[in-house]
Structure formats: structure tokens, C-alpha cells
Design a protein around this motif. Structure first.
Motif, PDB file in Angstrom:
ATOM      1  N   ALA A   1       0.899  -1.032   0.344  1.00 37.68           N
ATOM      2  CA  ALA A   1       0.408   0.125   0.634  1.00 37.68           C
ATOM      3  C   ALA A   1       0.962   0.902   0.025  1.00 37.68           C
ATOM      4  O   ALA A   1       1.683   1.418   0.547  1.00 37.68           O
ATOM      5  CB  ALA A   1      -0.660   0.561   1.585  1.00 37.68           C
ATOM      6  N   ARG A   2       0.649   2.266  -0.561  1.00 40.55           N
ATOM      7  CA  ARG A   2       1.151   3.630  -0.754  1.00 40.55           C
ATOM      8  C   ARG A   2       0.417   5.053   0.100  1.00 40.55           C
ATOM      9  O   ARG A   2      -0.624   4.784  -0.457  1.00 40.55           O
ATOM     10  CB  ARG A   2       1.022   3.809  -2.089  1.00 40.55           C
ATOM     11  N   PHE A   3       1.415   5.330   0.890  1.00 37.32           N
ATOM     12  CA  PHE A   3       0.778   6.626   2.034  1.00 37.32           C
ATOM     13  C   PHE A   3       1.714   7.384   1.401  1.00 37.32           C
ATOM     14  O   PHE A   3       2.544   8.057   1.591  1.00 37.32           O
ATOM     15  CB  PHE A   3       0.795   5.535   3.228  1.00 37.32           C
ATOM     16  N   ARG A   4       0.749   8.488   1.009  1.00 36.96           N
ATOM     17  CA  ARG A   4       0.882  10.223   1.417  1.00 36.96           C
ATOM     18  C   ARG A   4       0.792  10.565   2.252  1.00 36.96           C
ATOM     19  O   ARG A   4      -0.132  11.437   2.881  1.00 36.96           O
ATOM     20  CB  ARG A   4      -0.135  10.775   0.083  1.00 36.96           C
ATOM     21  N   PHE A   5       2.230  10.973   3.280  1.00 35.84           N
ATOM     22  CA  PHE A   5       1.785  11.567   4.404  1.00 35.84           C
ATOM     23  C   PHE A   5       2.153  13.396   3.858  1.00 35.84           C
ATOM     24  O   PHE A   5       3.081  13.956   2.793  1.00 35.84           O
ATOM     25  CB  PHE A   5       3.517  10.861   5.314  1.00 35.84           C
ATOM     26  N   ARG A   6       1.523  14.611   5.093  1.00 38.43           N
ATOM     27  CA  ARG A   6       1.521  15.390   4.603  1.00 38.43           C
ATOM     28  C   ARG A   6       2.227  15.615   5.214  1.00 38.43           C
ATOM     29  O   ARG A   6       1.583  15.924   6.738  1.00 38.43           O
ATOM     30  CB  ARG A   6       0.201  16.210   4.507  1.00 38.43           C
ATOM     31  N   PHE A   7       3.625  17.028   5.604  1.00 35.48           N
ATOM     32  CA  PHE A   7       4.252  17.490   6.349  1.00 35.48           C
ATOM     33  C   PHE A   7       3.997  18.811   6.263  1.00 35.48           C
ATOM     34  O   PHE A   7       4.016  19.655   5.572  1.00 35.48           O
ATOM     35  CB  PHE A   7       5.898  17.388   5.923  1.00 35.48           C
ATOM     36  N   CYS A   8       4.387  19.737   7.722  1.00 28.89           N
ATOM     37  CA  CYS A   8       4.623  21.351   7.452  1.00 28.89           C
ATOM     38  C   CYS A   8       5.811  21.350   6.655  1.00 28.89           C
ATOM     39  O   CYS A   8       6.364  20.903   7.570  1.00 28.89           O
ATOM     40  CB  CYS A   8       4.464  21.448   8.748  1.00 28.89           C
ATOM     41  N   PRO A   9       5.827  22.229   5.982  1.00 35.58           N
ATOM     42  CA  PRO A   9       7.430  22.746   5.590  1.00 35.58           C
ATOM     43  C   PRO A   9       7.898  23.852   6.515  1.00 35.58           C
ATOM     44  O   PRO A   9       9.270  23.813   5.770  1.00 35.58           O
ATOM     45  CB  PRO A   9       7.276  23.172   4.061  1.00 35.58           C
ATOM     46  N   VAL A  10       7.201  24.086   7.333  1.00 32.13           N
ATOM     47  CA  VAL A  10       7.833  25.183   7.967  1.00 32.13           C
ATOM     48  C   VAL A  10       8.237  24.425   9.172  1.00 32.13           C
ATOM     49  O   VAL A  10       9.548  24.511   9.188  1.00 32.13           O
ATOM     50  CB  VAL A  10       6.940  26.700   8.782  1.00 32.13           C
ATOM     51  N   CYS A  11       7.923  23.842   9.894  1.00 31.84           N
ATOM     52  CA  CYS A  11       7.787  23.316  11.665  1.00 31.84           C
ATOM     53  C   CYS A  11       8.711  21.582  11.160  1.00 31.84           C
ATOM     54  O   CYS A  11       8.850  21.015  11.978  1.00 31.84           O
ATOM     55  CB  CYS A  11       6.971  23.905  12.092  1.00 31.84           C
ATOM     56  N   GLY A  12       8.290  20.806  10.093  1.00 32.15           N
ATOM     57  CA  GLY A  12       8.537  20.189   9.855  1.00 32.15           C
ATOM     58  C   GLY A  12       7.281  18.576  10.878  1.00 32.15           C
ATOM     59  O   GLY A  12       7.588  17.277   9.634  1.00 32.15           O
ATOM     60  N   THR A  13       6.098  19.328  11.054  1.00 30.50           N
ATOM     61  CA  THR A  13       5.434  18.338  11.790  1.00 30.50           C
ATOM     62  C   THR A  13       4.273  17.265  10.337  1.00 30.50           C
ATOM     63  O   THR A  13       4.122  18.035   9.491  1.00 30.50           O
ATOM     64  CB  THR A  13       4.273  19.040  12.465  1.00 30.50           C
ATOM     65  N   ASN A  14       4.439  15.970  10.876  1.00 29.19           N
ATOM     66  CA  ASN A  14       3.799  15.410  10.211  1.00 29.19           C
ATOM     67  C   ASN A  14       2.759  15.174  10.514  1.00 29.19           C
ATOM     68  O   ASN A  14       2.332  14.725  11.375  1.00 29.19           O
ATOM     69  CB  ASN A  14       4.659  13.864  10.020  1.00 29.19           C
ATOM     70  N   LEU A  15       1.586  15.574   9.959  1.00 29.59           N
ATOM     71  CA  LEU A  15       0.057  16.029  10.507  1.00 29.59           C
ATOM     72  C   LEU A  15      -0.748  14.620  10.036  1.00 29.59           C
ATOM     73  O   LEU A  15      -1.633  14.580  11.074  1.00 29.59           O
ATOM     74  CB  LEU A  15      -0.460  17.499  10.038  1.00 29.59           C
ATOM     75  N   PHE A  16      -0.237  14.625   9.417  1.00 28.49           N
ATOM     76  CA  PHE A  16      -1.618  13.111   8.687  1.00 28.49           C
ATOM     77  C   PHE A  16      -1.408  12.871   6.799  1.00 28.49           C
ATOM     78  O   PHE A  16      -0.492  13.641   6.542  1.00 28.49           O
ATOM     79  CB  PHE A  16      -3.465  14.145   8.435  1.00 28.49           C
ATOM     80  N   HIS A  17      -2.055  11.501   6.647  1.00 26.62           N
ATOM     81  CA  HIS A  17      -2.147  10.984   6.254  1.00 26.62           C
ATOM     82  C   HIS A  17      -2.944  10.198   5.306  1.00 26.62           C
ATOM     83  O   HIS A  17      -3.828  10.232   6.294  1.00 26.62           O
ATOM     84  CB  HIS A  17      -0.707  10.370   6.049  1.00 26.62           C
ATOM     85  N   THR A  18      -2.984  10.184   3.949  1.00 23.89           N
ATOM     86  CA  THR A  18      -3.907   9.466   2.972  1.00 23.89           C
ATOM     87  C   THR A  18      -3.649   7.646   2.743  1.00 23.89           C
ATOM     88  O   THR A  18      -2.100   8.211   1.943  1.00 23.89           O
ATOM     89  CB  THR A  18      -4.711  10.037   2.293  1.00 23.89           C
ATOM     90  N   GLU A  19      -4.106   6.858   1.802  1.00 28.25           N
ATOM     91  CA  GLU A  19      -3.219   6.195   1.227  1.00 28.25           C
ATOM     92  C   GLU A  19      -3.894   5.992   0.036  1.00 28.25           C
ATOM     93  O   GLU A  19      -5.485   6.275  -0.398  1.00 28.25           O
ATOM     94  CB  GLU A  19      -4.295   4.552   1.998  1.00 28.25           C
ATOM     95  N   GLU A  20      -2.609   5.829  -0.313  1.00 27.24           N
ATOM     96  CA  GLU A  20      -3.269   5.803  -2.397  1.00 27.24           C
ATOM     97  C   GLU A  20      -4.447   4.908  -3.678  1.00 27.24           C
ATOM     98  O   GLU A  20      -4.373   3.529  -2.179  1.00 27.24           O
ATOM     99  CB  GLU A  20      -1.948   6.153  -2.987  1.00 27.24           C
ATOM    100  N   GLU A  21      -4.408   5.055  -4.232  1.00 26.44           N
ATOM    101  CA  GLU A  21      -5.196   4.392  -5.527  1.00 26.44           C
ATOM    102  C   GLU A  21      -6.130   3.502  -4.193  1.00 26.44           C
ATOM    103  O   GLU A  21      -6.149   1.841  -4.511  1.00 26.44           O
ATOM    104  CB  GLU A  21      -3.635   2.716  -4.949  1.00 26.44           C
ATOM    105  N   VAL A  22      -6.674   3.984  -3.539  1.00 23.42           N
ATOM    106  CA  VAL A  22      -7.562   3.939  -2.400  1.00 23.42           C
ATOM    107  C   VAL A  22      -8.978   4.854  -2.406  1.00 23.42           C
ATOM    108  O   VAL A  22      -8.716   5.987  -2.575  1.00 23.42           O
ATOM    109  CB  VAL A  22      -7.677   2.589  -1.738  1.00 23.42           C
ATOM    110  N   ASP A  23      -9.878   4.429  -2.220  1.00 24.95           N
ATOM    111  CA  ASP A  23     -11.111   5.249  -2.459  1.00 24.95           C
ATOM    112  C   ASP A  23     -10.614   6.410  -1.051  1.00 24.95           C
ATOM    113  O   ASP A  23     -10.439   5.640  -0.331  1.00 24.95           O
ATOM    114  CB  ASP A  23     -11.942   5.099  -2.188  1.00 24.95           C
ATOM    115  N   GLN A  24     -10.985   7.436  -1.669  1.00 29.42           N
ATOM    116  CA  GLN A  24     -10.677   7.977  -0.038  1.00 29.42           C
ATOM    117  C   GLN A  24     -11.283   8.871   0.703  1.00 29.42           C
ATOM    118  O   GLN A  24     -12.017   9.857   0.436  1.00 29.42           O
ATOM    119  CB  GLN A  24      -9.952   9.565  -0.702  1.00 29.42           C
ATOM    120  N   GLU A  25     -11.778   7.698   1.728  1.00 30.79           N
ATOM    121  CA  GLU A  25     -12.898   7.521   2.604  1.00 30.79           C
ATOM    122  C   GLU A  25     -12.501   8.350   3.797  1.00 30.79           C
ATOM    123  O   GLU A  25     -14.037   8.678   4.363  1.00 30.79           O
ATOM    124  CB  GLU A  25     -13.477   6.560   2.028  1.00 30.79           C
TER     125      GLU A  25
END
Length: 135
Positions: free
Chosen positions: A67-91
Motif C-alpha cells: 500500500a502507498r501512503f501520502r504523508f503531509r508535513f508542514c514545510p515550516v516546522c516539519g510536523t507530520n500532521l496527516f496522511h491518506t492511502e493512495e490507490e483506494v477510495d479516499q474515504e
């Protein structure tokens, strides 16, 4: 409907979600340990829709089972705040529990990759334990 907002350390990146968590869990996999800089990740899944405020930097990682996971980080402080899984319904979206800065946030219901749990980490009573990812 209940609304919650999680934020990165500097406040530049935020996510607003609605409703109760679909689930709350901890992950002890080595990738989560490295990603968080801690010995496990604490995550809460929420149903879409959600709203993002600010700018995020993305990082895509492939998990042990492909499974592929897309992690979202703040470009200022580097905090990893949330993620979603790729190739599945974004539910759903997984949000770092610490981003809510709420000591009363619901406790985790399950623990995955417990085979990589640090021996001194104690899990809550009654939590469902998986040696690896149950998927």
C-alpha cells in the motif's frame, strides 16, 4: 456534528475534521518510528470530507504489504500532521493524535506491528493487539 482541528507545531498547517474517529490506534512499525521520531505513531482515522488550511509538503511511502501512503508535513516546522492511502477510495484520512493537543482525546483501540514495540512501552488494557498489519 462535532468538529475538531489538528495543527502542526507552528500552526501553519491545520486540518479540520468532523464527527467521531472511525478508529484510534498506535503503530510500532519502524517506518512510523522514524517518521515520528518517537517509538510509535498514534493515529485517528476520520471520514471525509476534511478541510486543510495552509501548505503541506507530501511524501509517499510504500508499506510492507504494498500500500502507498501520502504523508503531509508542514514545510515550516516539519510536523507530520496527516496522511491518506493512495490507490483506494479516499474515504478517510489519518490524523496524528498529538496534533489535536487534547489530553482527553479517545484512547487507542488497537495496536499494529506490536512485534516491533519497544519492550518498555505499556499498552492500555483491553486494546486489540496485532503482531503486524492485519490487512
Amino acid at each position: 456534528m462535532l468538529s475538531r482541528r489538528a495543527s502542526c507545531g507552528c500552526g501553519q498547517l491545520q486540518i479540520e475534521i468532523h464527527g467521531e474517529p472511525l478508529g484510534v490506534g498506535v503503530c510500532h512499525c519502524l517506518a512510523c518510528q522514524q517518521r515520528t521520531g518517537s517509538v510509535f505513531a498514534a493515529l485517528a482515522a476520520f471520514a471525509v470530507p476534511y478541510t486543510v488550511f495552509g501548505t503541506a509538503t507530501d511524501y509517499v511511502r510504500t508499506g510492507d504489504q504494498g500500500a502507498r501512503f501520502r504523508f503531509r508535513f508542514c514545510p515550516v516546522c516539519g510536523t507530520n500532521l496527516f496522511h491518506t492511502e493512495e490507490e483506494v477510495d479516499q474515504e478517510s484520512v489519518a490524523v496524528a493524535v498529538g496534533g489535536f493537543a487534547d489530553p482527553d482525546f479517545p484512547a487507542p483501540q488497537d495496536s499494529v506491528y506490536t512485534c516491533r514495540r519497544h519492550s518498555w512501552v505499556q499498552l492500555p488494557a483491553g486494546i486489540t493487539i496485532f503482531d503486524k498489519d492485519p490487512v
